[in-house]
Design an enzyme around this catalytic site. Structure first.
Site, PDB file in Angstrom:
ATOM      1  N   THR A 118      32.343  37.849 -12.709  1.00 13.43           N
ATOM      2  CA  THR A 118      30.896  37.410 -12.526  1.00 13.43           C
ATOM      3  C   THR A 118      31.178  38.128 -12.761  1.00 13.43           C
ATOM      4  OG1 THR A 118      31.916  36.829 -10.537  1.00 13.43           O
ATOM      5  CG2 THR A 118      31.681  35.093 -11.784  1.00 13.43           C
ATOM      6  N   GLY A 167      30.041  32.935 -20.103  1.00 13.52           N
ATOM      7  CA  GLY A 167      29.398  31.814 -20.891  1.00 13.52           C
ATOM      8  C   GLY A 167      29.695  31.311 -21.820  1.00 13.52           C
ATOM      9  N   CYS A 172      38.347  41.912  -6.124  1.00 13.54           N
ATOM     10  CA  CYS A 172      38.842  41.966  -4.643  1.00 13.54           C
ATOM     11  C   CYS A 172      38.110  43.359  -4.342  1.00 13.54           C
ATOM     12  CB  CYS A 172      39.654  41.945  -4.484  1.00 13.54           C
ATOM     13  SG  CYS A 172      40.694  40.374  -5.374  1.00 13.54           S
ATOM     14  N   GLY A 178      35.500  28.573 -18.627  1.00 13.30           N
ATOM     15  CA  GLY A 178      35.242  28.718 -16.783  1.00 13.30           C
ATOM     16  C   GLY A 178      34.045  27.688 -16.590  1.00 13.30           C
ATOM     17  N   THR A 179      33.785  28.122 -16.612  1.00 11.78           N
ATOM     18  CA  THR A 179      31.968  27.586 -16.129  1.00 11.78           C
ATOM     19  C   THR A 179      31.855  26.136 -16.910  1.00 11.78           C
ATOM     20  OG1 THR A 179      30.821  28.922 -15.088  1.00 11.78           O
ATOM     21  CG2 THR A 179      29.797  27.667 -15.470  1.00 11.78           C
TER      22      THR A 179
HETATM   23  C1  LIG Z   1      33.727  28.608  -8.793  1.00 10.48           C
HETATM   24  C2  LIG Z   1      34.642  30.452  -9.464  1.00 10.48           C
HETATM   25  C3  LIG Z   1      35.940  30.607  -9.273  1.00 10.48           C
HETATM   26  C4  LIG Z   1      36.166  31.789  -9.712  1.00 10.48           C
HETATM   27  N1  LIG Z   1      37.272  32.183  -9.030  1.00 10.48           N
HETATM   28  C5  LIG Z   1      38.438  33.371  -9.552  1.00 10.48           C
HETATM   29  C6  LIG Z   1      39.263  33.549  -8.962  1.00 10.48           C
HETATM   30  O1  LIG Z   1      39.588  33.001  -8.461  1.00 10.48           O
HETATM   31  N2  LIG Z   1      39.319  34.834  -9.744  1.00 10.48           N
HETATM   32  C7  LIG Z   1      39.399  34.968 -11.462  1.00 10.48           C
HETATM   33  O2  LIG Z   1      39.767  36.392 -11.208  1.00 10.48           O
HETATM   34  N3  LIG Z   1      37.879  34.929 -11.439  1.00 10.48           N
HETATM   35  C8  LIG Z   1      37.245  33.484 -10.577  1.00 10.48           C
HETATM   36  N4  LIG Z   1      35.600  33.086 -11.244  1.00 10.48           N
HETATM   37  C9  LIG Z   1      35.458  33.885 -12.860  1.00 10.48           C
HETATM   38  C10 LIG Z   1      35.633  33.341 -14.016  1.00 10.48           C
HETATM   39  O3  LIG Z   1      37.576  33.249 -14.022  1.00 10.48           O
HETATM   40  C11 LIG Z   1      35.002  33.718 -15.027  1.00 10.48           C
HETATM   41  O4  LIG Z   1      35.381  35.420 -15.279  1.00 10.48           O
HETATM   42  C12 LIG Z   1      33.594  34.183 -15.429  1.00 10.48           C
HETATM   43  O5  LIG Z   1      33.149  32.655 -14.193  1.00 10.48           O
HETATM   44  C13 LIG Z   1      33.281  34.092 -16.415  1.00 10.48           C
HETATM   45  O6  LIG Z   1      32.855  32.921 -17.218  1.00 10.48           O
HETATM   46  P1  LIG Z   1      31.992  31.820 -16.850  1.00 10.48           P
HETATM   47  O7  LIG Z   1      30.623  32.681 -17.473  1.00 10.48           O
HETATM   48  O8  LIG Z   1      32.822  30.501 -18.717  1.00 10.48           O
HETATM   49  O9  LIG Z   1      32.249  30.341 -15.990  1.00 10.48           O
HETATM   50  C14 LIG Z   1      35.439  31.737 -10.504  1.00 10.48           C
HETATM   51  C15 LIG Z   1      34.090  31.504 -11.084  1.00 10.48           C
HETATM   52  C16 LIG Z   1      33.763  30.172 -10.555  1.00 10.48           C
HETATM   53  C17 LIG Z   1      32.446  29.920 -11.416  1.00 10.48           C
END
Ligand SMILES: Cc1cc2nc3c(=O)[nH]c(=O)nc-3n(C[C@H](O)[C@H](O)[C@H](O)COP(=O)(O)O)c2cc1C
Length: 307
Positions: free
Chosen positions: A194, A245, A131, A266-267
């Site tokens: 991200t 990922g 943040c 996540g995604t």
């Molecule tokens: C739509 C979306 C919303 C997310 N909201 C948050 C959040 O509120 N707080 C947080 O720490 N990470 C948030 N993330 C990050 C995910 O928790 C994760 O760290 C990141 O997407 C990498 O993992 P992935 O590639 O498997 O999605 C968000 C990701 C996505 C795609």
């Protein structure tokens, strides 16, 4: 039949298996109950909460990209008090750990949320330090080791629960950041959040997202995440939750070998709501096939052939 021990201890938080779902991709769990028995999960990292309700950023705020997606949802959430009253009792029905992702614009806001949640039945708090710090010109809390230490250390004083610090990949040196979180009093770290990205619509000659930039997630970031988990796990002595990922059990195994004690999906949840079950089953099968008895035996076991 031989049993496989999937239990992991994250320095005070025991998960029955090392598979969790990542914050922001699983809401507060309700939408997933049509597809998945939430009791099978090691833990649920709930949508990021702030002190007050937030409506989030203007749309469009989500877009598909090659091998992933980019989002600038902007922490849309009903606020911590609403969560405690309306969502936490629902989540506590299940035999899984409830990990609450907390967010603030100031250190005081993070501390206030930690204080509120300390009086509830949540199992752990995950400090999202991606943040912007409004008192430091909007620079992310997670960018510099000094700020990571400061926010972790202050929140630690108000947090009576297990505390995870979630690291941002948008930094110069992830090792220094991981060490700062550990020194600040984190029980565990999670990574990665991200990766900052941008997509452009060449017909309109505008950015795809209303806010311009956004966070890239999905398979496109996996090699970055695996590398950072490897570096972080080799820099600290507290446990690590790896993410970025993960689409299937094979991806998850890469993270364990790199040094993660647990993983988060996540995604992939947005594409395949059954993915967590498939990953748990796949990990179990891999451990058995390779002749091990427990997940712990593969954590950090990667070899670099030339070293
Ligand atoms: C739509 C979306 C919303 C997310 N909201 C948050 C959040 O509120 N707080 C947080 O720490 N990470 C948030 N993330 C990050 C995910 O928790 C994760 O760290 C990141 O997407 C990498 O993992 P992935 O590639 O498997 O999605 C968000 C990701 C996505 C795609």
């Amino acid at each position: 039949m031989s049993r496989v021990d999937l239990k992991v201890d994250l320095n005070g938080l025991t998960l029955k298996n090392p598979v969790t779902v990542a914050s922001g991709t699983f809401g507060f769990g309700r939408e997933f109950t049509d597809y998945l028995d939430l009791n099978i999960l090691g833990g649920i990292m709930v949508k990021g909460l702030t002190l007050e309700e937030r409506k989030g950023n203007p749309t469009p705020r989500v877009s598909e990209t090659p091998m992933g997606m980019i989002n600038s949802v902007g922490l849309q959430n009903p606020g911590v008090e609403y969560f405690v009253k309306e969502e936490l009792p629902f989540l506590k029905q299940f035999d899984t750990k409830v990990i609450v992702n907390i967010n603030g614009n100031t250190i005081e806001e993070y501390c206030k949320i930690a204080e509120i949640l300390s009086k509830t039945s949540v199992d752990s708090m995950e400090l999202n330090i991606s943040c912007p710090n409004v008192k430091r010109g909007g620079v992310s809390f997670g960018r510099e080791p000094e700020m990571v230490y400061e926010v972790t250390n202050k929140v630690r004083q108000y947090c009576d629960k297990h505390l995870i610090v979630k690291l941002s990949p948008n930094v110069k040196d992830i090792k220094e950041i991981a060490i700062a979180a550990e020194k600040g009093g984190a029980d565990c770290i999670s990574l990665i959040n991200t990766v900052i990205g941008m997509a452009i619509d060449i017909e309109n000659q505008t950015t795809v997202l209303a806010r311009g930039m956004g966070g890239l997630s999905g398979p496109a970031i996996k090699p970055i995440a695996v590398r950072m988990v490897y570096e972080a796990a080799n820099s600290v002595s507290i446990p690590v939750i790896g993410m970025g990922g993960i689409m299937n059990y094979r991806d998850a195994i890469e993270f364990f070998l790199a040094g993660a004690n647990a993983i988060s999906i996540g995604t992939a949840n947005l594409i395949n709501p059954w993915v967590a079950r498939e990953v748990i089953d796949g990990i179990k099968e891999y451990i058995k096939t390779k002749g091990y008895g427990s997940i712990k035996e593969i954590i950090g076991k990667v070899r670099i052939p030339s070293l």
